[in-house]
Every structure is written in structure tokens, then in C-alpha cells.
Write a protein that holds these residues in place. Structure first.
Motif, PDB file in Angstrom:
ATOM      1  N   ASN A   8       0.812  -1.215   0.000  1.00  0.00           N
ATOM      2  CA  ASN A   8       0.000   0.000   0.000  1.00  0.00           C
ATOM      3  C   ASN A   8       0.846   1.265   0.000  1.00  0.00           C
ATOM      4  N   ALA A   9       2.040   1.205   0.595  1.00  0.00           N
ATOM      5  CA  ALA A   9       2.927   2.370   0.576  1.00  0.00           C
ATOM      6  C   ALA A   9       3.390   2.671  -0.846  1.00  0.00           C
ATOM      7  N   TRP A  10       3.664   1.621  -1.605  1.00  0.00           N
ATOM      8  CA  TRP A  10       4.095   1.807  -2.991  1.00  0.00           C
ATOM      9  C   TRP A  10       2.921   2.014  -3.936  1.00  0.00           C
ATOM     10  N   GLY A  11       1.758   1.469  -3.607  1.00  0.00           N
ATOM     11  CA  GLY A  11       0.602   1.573  -4.505  1.00  0.00           C
ATOM     12  C   GLY A  11       0.729   0.657  -5.705  1.00  0.00           C
ATOM     13  N   VAL A  12       1.050  -0.619  -5.469  1.00  0.00           N
ATOM     14  CA  VAL A  12       1.275  -1.561  -6.565  1.00  0.00           C
ATOM     15  C   VAL A  12      -0.047  -1.879  -7.273  1.00  0.00           C
ATOM     16  N   GLY A  13      -0.045  -1.830  -8.587  1.00  0.00           N
ATOM     17  CA  GLY A  13      -1.220  -2.201  -9.366  1.00  0.00           C
ATOM     18  C   GLY A  13      -2.080  -1.020  -9.751  1.00  0.00           C
ATOM     19  N   ASP A  14      -3.114  -1.319 -10.507  1.00  0.00           N
ATOM     20  CA  ASP A  14      -4.031  -0.300 -10.999  1.00  0.00           C
ATOM     21  C   ASP A  14      -4.971   0.148  -9.882  1.00  0.00           C
ATOM     22  N   ALA A  15      -5.186   1.442  -9.740  1.00  0.00           N
ATOM     23  CA  ALA A  15      -5.986   1.975  -8.643  1.00  0.00           C
ATOM     24  C   ALA A  15      -7.449   1.560  -8.761  1.00  0.00           C
ATOM     25  N   ALA A  16      -7.972   1.434  -9.982  1.00  0.00           N
ATOM     26  CA  ALA A  16      -9.373   1.076 -10.167  1.00  0.00           C
ATOM     27  C   ALA A  16      -9.603  -0.418 -10.026  1.00  0.00           C
ATOM     28  N   ARG A  17      -8.666  -1.214 -10.561  1.00  0.00           N
ATOM     29  CA  ARG A  17      -8.855  -2.673 -10.537  1.00  0.00           C
ATOM     30  C   ARG A  17      -8.247  -3.327  -9.306  1.00  0.00           C
ATOM     31  N   ASP A  18      -7.266  -2.685  -8.673  1.00  0.00           N
ATOM     32  CA  ASP A  18      -6.556  -3.272  -7.526  1.00  0.00           C
ATOM     33  C   ASP A  18      -6.082  -4.682  -7.857  1.00  0.00           C
ATOM     34  N   ASP A  19      -5.344  -4.804  -8.969  1.00  0.00           N
ATOM     35  CA  ASP A  19      -4.933  -6.119  -9.456  1.00  0.00           C
ATOM     36  C   ASP A  19      -3.419  -6.326  -9.376  1.00  0.00           C
ATOM     37  N   GLY A  20      -2.738  -5.565  -8.520  1.00  0.00           N
ATOM     38  CA  GLY A  20      -1.296  -5.703  -8.402  1.00  0.00           C
ATOM     39  C   GLY A  20      -0.886  -6.960  -7.654  1.00  0.00           C
ATOM     40  N   VAL A  21       0.399  -7.334  -7.788  1.00  0.00           N
ATOM     41  CA  VAL A  21       0.943  -8.515  -7.116  1.00  0.00           C
ATOM     42  C   VAL A  21       2.340  -8.161  -6.595  1.00  0.00           C
ATOM     43  N   LEU A  22       2.610  -8.508  -5.341  1.00  0.00           N
ATOM     44  CA  LEU A  22       3.920  -8.276  -4.727  1.00  0.00           C
ATOM     45  C   LEU A  22       4.503  -9.609  -4.284  1.00  0.00           C
ATOM     46  N   PHE A  23       5.720  -9.907  -4.745  1.00  0.00           N
ATOM     47  CA  PHE A  23       6.456 -11.085  -4.307  1.00  0.00           C
ATOM     48  C   PHE A  23       7.542 -10.610  -3.341  1.00  0.00           C
ATOM     49  N   LEU A  24       7.381 -10.905  -2.075  1.00  0.00           N
ATOM     50  CA  LEU A  24       8.312 -10.441  -1.043  1.00  0.00           C
ATOM     51  C   LEU A  24       9.057 -11.639  -0.458  1.00  0.00           C
ATOM     52  N   VAL A  25      10.400 -11.560  -0.483  1.00  0.00           N
ATOM     53  CA  VAL A  25      11.238 -12.618   0.071  1.00  0.00           C
ATOM     54  C   VAL A  25      12.138 -11.998   1.133  1.00  0.00           C
ATOM     55  N   ALA A  26      12.047 -12.509   2.370  1.00  0.00           N
ATOM     56  CA  ALA A  26      12.905 -12.074   3.472  1.00  0.00           C
ATOM     57  C   ALA A  26      13.906 -13.188   3.736  1.00  0.00           C
ATOM     58  N   LEU A  27      15.110 -13.044   3.189  1.00  0.00           N
ATOM     59  CA  LEU A  27      16.093 -14.138   3.227  1.00  0.00           C
ATOM     60  C   LEU A  27      16.546 -14.448   4.646  1.00  0.00           C
ATOM     61  N   GLY A  28      16.809 -13.410   5.442  1.00  0.00           N
ATOM     62  CA  GLY A  28      17.250 -13.649   6.805  1.00  0.00           C
ATOM     63  C   GLY A  28      16.181 -14.297   7.662  1.00  0.00           C
ATOM     64  N   ASP A  29      14.921 -13.974   7.398  1.00  0.00           N
ATOM     65  CA  ASP A  29      13.806 -14.559   8.137  1.00  0.00           C
ATOM     66  C   ASP A  29      13.382 -15.903   7.557  1.00  0.00           C
ATOM     67  N   ARG A  30      13.904 -16.215   6.360  1.00  0.00           N
ATOM     68  CA  ARG A  30      13.557 -17.446   5.642  1.00  0.00           C
ATOM     69  C   ARG A  30      12.048 -17.545   5.423  1.00  0.00           C
ATOM     70  N   GLU A  31      11.465 -16.429   4.964  1.00  0.00           N
ATOM     71  CA  GLU A  31      10.024 -16.375   4.712  1.00  0.00           C
ATOM     72  C   GLU A  31       9.754 -15.735   3.358  1.00  0.00           C
ATOM     73  N   VAL A  32       8.613 -16.111   2.767  1.00  0.00           N
ATOM     74  CA  VAL A  32       8.203 -15.551   1.480  1.00  0.00           C
ATOM     75  C   VAL A  32       6.713 -15.238   1.558  1.00  0.00           C
ATOM     76  N   ARG A  33       6.327 -14.207   0.830  1.00  0.00           N
ATOM     77  CA  ARG A  33       4.927 -13.786   0.814  1.00  0.00           C
ATOM     78  C   ARG A  33       4.533 -13.353  -0.592  1.00  0.00           C
ATOM     79  N   ILE A  34       3.385 -13.841  -1.070  1.00  0.00           N
ATOM     80  CA  ILE A  34       2.748 -13.313  -2.285  1.00  0.00           C
ATOM     81  C   ILE A  34       1.571 -12.481  -1.807  1.00  0.00           C
ATOM     82  N   GLU A  35       1.663 -11.163  -1.992  1.00  0.00           N
ATOM     83  CA  GLU A  35       0.608 -10.241  -1.566  1.00  0.00           C
ATOM     84  C   GLU A  35      -0.214  -9.837  -2.782  1.00  0.00           C
ATOM     85  N   LEU A  36      -1.535  -9.956  -2.675  1.00  0.00           N
ATOM     86  CA  LEU A  36      -2.425  -9.685  -3.802  1.00  0.00           C
ATOM     87  C   LEU A  36      -3.193  -8.387  -3.600  1.00  0.00           C
ATOM     88  N   GLY A  37      -3.505  -7.725  -4.706  1.00  0.00           N
ATOM     89  CA  GLY A  37      -4.340  -6.534  -4.662  1.00  0.00           C
ATOM     90  C   GLY A  37      -5.742  -6.869  -4.178  1.00  0.00           C
TER      91      GLY A  37
END
Length: 351
Positions: free
Chosen positions: A97-126
Motif C-alpha cells: 500500500n505504501a508503494w501503490g502496486v497495481g491499478d488503482a481502479a482494478r486493484d490487481d497488483g501482485v507483490l512477491f516479497l522474500v525475506a532471506l534472513g527470516d527465511r520467509e516468502v509472501r505473495i501479496e495480492l491486490g
């Protein structure tokens, strides 16, 4: 407070300081990393340059073809940014939300976040996807990303996960993964073998009548199939949100709901898209219909992309532009992102 005043000025000041220090900071405060690229931001510096280019090319091509904006972020730990987010899910939602990923009307963005030190991954959807795609994203994390991460192949895991996620969300695959067109070889087609033997067949009225009958039957079958397809295409549909009937928009009205890539496919007559809209809650759904003889069968069967949008509020952020001006120092969005938002949908994993 009266008890504090009885302790004397020095003791009261010490007690007040301890009391304030025990109050936890609000989650989400702090400074999120500022985006430096619309597609790949390796803040941990762990990806090989070749992997960065492969992922960037994948996400850029997907945006050009579908209008869906996806971005990959690699960090060491969510605790490095002083945001007080207690989970990768919270960090990913706030960063999205800070970056505003994706289209504002459709909210169809996708964020692939990998935290290597935490050994965790997240796919965040609009927010436009709702919770419908979260199970599919969990399969992508479990089957495509975590096995690669466990083997130390972080670039390959991000690439495979992004490709699989985009196939689920937008029905798009990179060119290298599409089924190649069937090619004929001299051996397979009979060319290069001994000349085919020619035989003369006696021409008779019966043979001509038989051929005509076959042609008529084929024509009737084609007409019948077209009628059935038309009736099925225009069948009544219910809104998955409110349960009321949806209406099918005409070819002029539905253009505001189509991305540039889909408009180009319709212009090339490879795919025809139908847009259904609920007049009660304004939910829209795009359904694809393959042409009889599409020039590119690999792209013809594209599933619908969930869209939440209203007429007149269409944004051109899905145009596929790759320009980027950089994020703000506080991690805010930039003109390269379309102002999209996330409600917390997606999937996570730990290796």
C-alpha cells in the motif's frame, strides 16, 4: 497519578519514563524501503544479475500483455526497517500500500516479497482479487517457490513462483513455456519417403452424392455448434458478491474494462472478451471466448481477470509503461505504480 506526585519529583519522573517506555509502538510505523525499480528491488543484494534480468523481463512482459503490475522485493529481514511489523504478512500489506502496486481502479497488483534472513516468502495480492485466489497462491508458494529456496536457488524460486502466479491470476505464460506449434518433418508427413502410389478411382454419381451429403452434414453441425455457443455465452449469470443478476455489456461499453493487451487481441480477432457487470454492487467480470480460427492458440484461452471497477473510473496504469521515477525517502509510491491497494490477501511460506 496522585500516587506519582507523592513519590517526589525525581521518583515521579523516573516512574513516568518507565511507564511511557512500556507502551509498544504502533504496528506499521517506521520507514519502508523506497522502490528503485518497478519490477525487481533486491535490497539484500543476494540475487545474481542474470536472475534479476530474467525476473524483470518476465514481469515486464506480463504487464505489457495483461496490464497486471507485479513486482519482486528481496530483503534480509522485516525487522531491519523499524516498522514494528510482527509478521511478513503485515509488512507485505503495508509495503504494497505504501508503494501503490497495481491499478488503482482494478486493484490487481501482485507483490512477491522474500525475506532471506527470516527465511520467509509472501505473495501479496491486490484487493481486487479478494480471497478467491489465496488458495492458488498457497500452492504456488508450496510447490514452486519453497523447494527452490530450500536448495538455495532464490532467483529461480522467484521466477518460477511469479510465472506460476501470473498464469493463475491472468492466464498468461512466458513465451518459452507456451506449447510450440506442431511442425511437420519429412518423415512425419511422408515427404522424403518413396513416392506415394497413385490410383485412379472411378468417378460415379454415387460418389458425388456421398460427398455432397458429407458437406451438408458438416455445415449443419457447424451452424448448430455456433448456435449452442451463442446461447451458452449469453446465459444469465449471478454476481458472486451479492447474488443478483449481472448484465452483459456491449462491445463499446466493455472497452473501458479491458487492458491494452486484451484490446489488441480483440483487434487481431484472436480472442473475444465479454464483460459482465452487476448493477447492484458494480462488480465486473471479464470472460474470454476463443475465436473459431485464432492465429495464436497459445494466447487464445485466457481466463477472466477479477476486476472491481466502475465506469468512468478506468485508469490507464495498465498500459505497460516501464518508466520509473523512484520512490520517496519514506517508501512511498511513485508514478510508475498505479496507486493500487491490498486488503491482505495472498499466501506465505517458510523454509
Amino acid at each position: 497519578m496522585q500516587e506519582l506526585t507523592r513519590l517526589g519529583p525525581g521518583a515521579a519522573l523516573l516512574a513516568a519514563t518507565l511507564l511511557l517506555s512500556s507502551v509498544p509502538a504502533a504496528e506499521g510505523q517506521g520507514s519502508y524501503p523506497a522502490a528503485q525499480d518497478p519490477y525487481v528491488n533486491d535490497f539484500a543484494g543476494r540475487l545474481a544479475s542474470g536472475d534479476v534480468e530474467r525476473i524483470r523481463s518476465l514481469l515486464s512482459a506480463a504487464r505489457q500483455a495483461t496490464g497486471v503490475q507485479a513486482t519482486a522485493v528481496v530483503i534480509d529481514s522485516i525487522r531491519d526497517y523499524g516498522t514494528n511489523d510482527r509478521s511478513i504478512e503485515s509488512f507485505a500489506t503495508h509495503l504494497f500500500n505504501a508503494w501503490g502496486v497495481g491499478d488503482a481502479a482494478r486493484d490487481d497488483g501482485v507483490l512477491f516479497l522474500v525475506a532471506l534472513g527470516d527465511r520467509e516468502v509472501r505473495i501479496e495480492l491486490g484487493a481486487g482479487y479478494g480471497d478467491r485466489q489465496s488458495p492458488a497462491m498457497q500452492r504456488v508458494v508450496d510447490q514452486r517457490m519453497l523447494p527452490r529456496f530450500k536448495a538455495g536457488d532464490f532467483g529461480g524460486g522467484i521466477y518460477d513462483g511469479a510465472a506460476a502466479a501470473l498464469a493463475e491470476l491472468a492466464g498468461w505464460r512466458p513465451q518459452a513455456e507456451r506449447a510450440p506449434a506442431a511442425t511437420s518433418s519429412p518423415q512425419a508427413s511422408g515427404l522424403g519417403s518413396k513416392p506415394a502410389e497413385t490410383t485412379r478411382r472411378a468417378e460415379s454419381p454415387a460418389a458425388g452424392i456421398s460427398g455432397l451429403a458429407v458437406g451438408v452434414l458438416a455445415l449443419l453441425a457447424g451452424v448448430g455448434t455456433a448456435v449452442v455457443r451463442g446461447v451458452w455465452r449469453r446465459r444469465r449469470r449471478k454476481c458472486p458478491h451479492c447474488g443478483l443478476a449481472m448484465i452483459k455489456l456491449d462491445d463499446i461499453e466493455d472497452d473501458i474494462y479491458l487492458t491494452r493487451g486484451r484490446k489488441e487481441k480483440e483487434a487481431a480477432r484472436s480472442v473475444d472478451y465479454d464483460v459482465w457487470r452487476c448493477e447492484s454492487c458494480d462488480f465486473t467480470r471479464v470472460k474470454s471466448r476463443r475465436r473459431w480460427f485464432p492465429p495464436d492458440f497459445a494466447d487464445a484461452d485466457v481466463p477472466s481477470l477479477p476486476q472491481v471497477t466502475r465506469p468512468g473510473s478506468h485508469s490507464s496504469a495498465g498500459s505497460g509503461s516501464s518508466s520509473f521515477s523512484g520512490g520517496s525517502s519514506a517508501g512511498g509510491g511513485s508514478s510508475s505504480f498505479g496507486g493500487g491497494s491490498s486488503a491482505g490477501g495472498g499466501a506465505s511460506g517458510k523454509w
